[in-house]
Design a protein around this motif. Structure first.
Motif, PDB file in Angstrom:
ATOM      1  N   SER A 135      -7.020   0.270  -6.015  1.00  0.00           N
ATOM      2  CA  SER A 135      -5.632  -0.590  -6.642  1.00  0.00           C
ATOM      3  C   SER A 135      -5.071   0.357  -7.694  1.00  0.00           C
ATOM      4  O   SER A 135      -3.884   0.198  -7.804  1.00  0.00           O
ATOM      5  CB  SER A 135      -6.553  -1.680  -7.506  1.00  0.00           C
ATOM      6  OG  SER A 135      -5.505  -2.642  -8.053  1.00  0.00           O
ATOM      7  N   GLN A 182      -1.158   1.202  -7.496  1.00  0.00           N
ATOM      8  CA  GLN A 182      -0.303   0.852  -8.666  1.00  0.00           C
ATOM      9  C   GLN A 182       0.352   2.407  -9.090  1.00  0.00           C
ATOM     10  O   GLN A 182       1.778   2.245  -9.442  1.00  0.00           O
ATOM     11  CB  GLN A 182      -0.894   0.370  -9.868  1.00  0.00           C
ATOM     12  CG  GLN A 182      -1.307  -1.246  -9.720  1.00  0.00           C
ATOM     13  CD  GLN A 182      -2.392  -1.534 -10.522  1.00  0.00           C
ATOM     14  OE1 GLN A 182      -2.887  -0.997 -11.544  1.00  0.00           O
ATOM     15  NE2 GLN A 182      -2.267  -2.987 -10.691  1.00  0.00           N
ATOM     16  N   SER A 194      -5.809  -7.913  -8.706  1.00  0.00           N
ATOM     17  CA  SER A 194      -5.680  -6.272  -8.850  1.00  0.00           C
ATOM     18  C   SER A 194      -5.783  -5.610 -10.052  1.00  0.00           C
ATOM     19  O   SER A 194      -6.355  -6.343 -10.986  1.00  0.00           O
ATOM     20  CB  SER A 194      -3.923  -6.002  -8.728  1.00  0.00           C
ATOM     21  OG  SER A 194      -3.234  -6.815  -9.625  1.00  0.00           O
ATOM     22  N   SER A 237       1.141  -3.142 -16.004  1.00  0.00           N
ATOM     23  CA  SER A 237       1.166  -4.325 -15.133  1.00  0.00           C
ATOM     24  C   SER A 237       1.213  -5.655 -16.164  1.00  0.00           C
ATOM     25  O   SER A 237       1.374  -6.666 -15.770  1.00  0.00           O
ATOM     26  CB  SER A 237       0.170  -4.505 -14.038  1.00  0.00           C
ATOM     27  OG  SER A 237      -1.147  -4.549 -14.752  1.00  0.00           O
TER      28      SER A 237
END
Length: 279
Positions: free
Chosen positions: A42, A46, A218, A224
Motif C-alpha cells: 500500500s 501510494q 489502504s 491521503s
C-alpha cells in the motif's frame, strides 16, 4: 500494526530509488521484515502514484509520444514477442499500463478514421483481444499483468478489497445490533456523496458521539488523509450530520477536524484490523 512517522519516512525514502516491480516489493519485504506485505504494498503504491503525478506531463508532450511510438515500432519490428512496451516503460520510469495507453491511443489515431473515445480505449485495455493488431494486443497485455500500481487489473483488485472490507464492516455492525443505512440506501434517498454507513441511532465511542463510519482499505498517510478530508469527509460532515442530527448538541470536533480515526472496530478482538474512519 501502527507505524511511527519515522518508520514510514524510512520506508518512503527507500522507495525513491526502486522501480515499481514485484522484484522491488520482495526486496522491500526483506529490508523491512517486521512490516506486513499488505502495508508495504500500500505504501509502495501510494508513493509511486505520487511520483507518476509529478512526472505525468513530461510523458504526454507530442515529442515524447512520438518518440515512444517510434521506439515501440522499431522494437516490435526487431522482435514482436519481446516485452518492448514493458521495457520501454521501465526505462523511462513510467507505469506500464499508462505507457500502454499512450501507445494504444497513438496507434488508433493512425489507423482509425475518427479519434478513439475514452470508453473504447478503456475497453481495449481491459480486454486486449479487442485491439485490432495482435502484436500490440500482446504488448498491452504484458504491461497490464506486470503493473503493480496502475491498470484495469489493479483497479479490479482494489475494488474487490474495498468491497470485502465494507462487507466485514457491515457484518460487525449487524453483530452489534446497530441500525444503519448503507451507500445504496442513501443514494436512493438522494445523497450524491455518502459514507459507507450512516448510523440511524448514534453510538458512543470513547466518549464521542458517532454518526457515520467510513472504511478505507489502504494505508493512511498524511497526504491521503488530507485528500480524503477535502474530497469526502467534510461533505459527509456537512450533509450527513447536519441533516440527520441537526438538533444534536453532542457533536464535537476532534483533533480540530471533527473526525475520530481508529484502526479496527472497537472491542472486537476476532476480526483482523482494518483502517476505519469514524466521526
Amino acid at each position: 500494526m501502527i507505524l511511527t512517522k519515522a518508520q514510514y519516512d524510512e520506508i518512503a525514502q527507500c522507495l525513491v530509488s526502486v522501480p515499481p516491480t514485484r522484484q522491488s516489493l520482495r526486496k522491500l519485504k526483506q529490508r523491512f521484515p517486521s512490516q506486513s506485505q499488505a502495508t508495504l504494498l500500500s505504501i509502495f503504491s501510494q508513493e509511486y502514484q505520487k511520483h507518476i503525478k509529478r512526472t505525468h506531463a513530461k510523458h504526454h508532450t507530442l515529442e515524447a509520444i512520438e518518440s515512444y511510438y517510434q521506439r515501440y515500432l522499431n522494437g516490435v519490428l526487431k522482435n514482436g514477442a519481446a516485452p518492448v512496451l514493458l521495457e520501454l516503460a521501465n526505462e523511462v520510469d513510467y507505469a506500464p499500463s499508462l505507457m500502454a495507453r499512450i501507445i494504444l491511443e497513438r496507434f488508433l489515431q493512425e489507423h482509425e478514421e475518427t479519434p478513439p473515445s475514452k470508453s473504447v480505449i478503456n475497453s481495449m485495455l481491459r480486454d486486449p483481444s479487442q485491439i485490432p493488431d495482435g502484436v500490440l494486443a500482446n504488448q498491452v497485455y504484458q504491461c497490464t499483468v506486470n503493473d503493480c500500481c496502475y491498470g484495469p487489473l489493479v483497479d479490479c483488485i482494489k475494488h474487490a478489497i474495498g468491497h470485502e472490507h465494507e462487507v466485514l464492516l457491515r457484518d460487525l455492525l449487524l453483530e452489534k445490533n446497530l441500525s444503519f443505512l448503507d451507500e445504496d440506501q442513501l443514494r436512493a434517498k438522494g445523497y450524491d456523496k455518502t459514507p459507507d454507513f450512516i448510523l440511524q441511532v448514534p453510538v458512543a465511542v470513547e466518549g464521542h458521539i458517532i454518526h457515520w463510519i467510513e472504511s478505507k482499505a489502504s494505508f493512511g498517510d498524511e497526504c491521503s488523509h488530507h485528500a480524503y478530508l477535502h474530497d469526502q469527509f467534510w461533505s459527509y460532515w456537512n450533509r450527513c450530520s447536519i441533516e440527520l442530527h441537526e438538533s444534536d448538541p453532542n457533536i464535537k470536533r476532534i483533533s480540530n477536524s471533527g473526525l475520530l480515526v481508529r484502526i479496527g472496530f472497537q472491542q472486537h478482538q476476532n476480526v483482523q484490523a482494518h483502517p476505519l474512519l469514524w466521526r
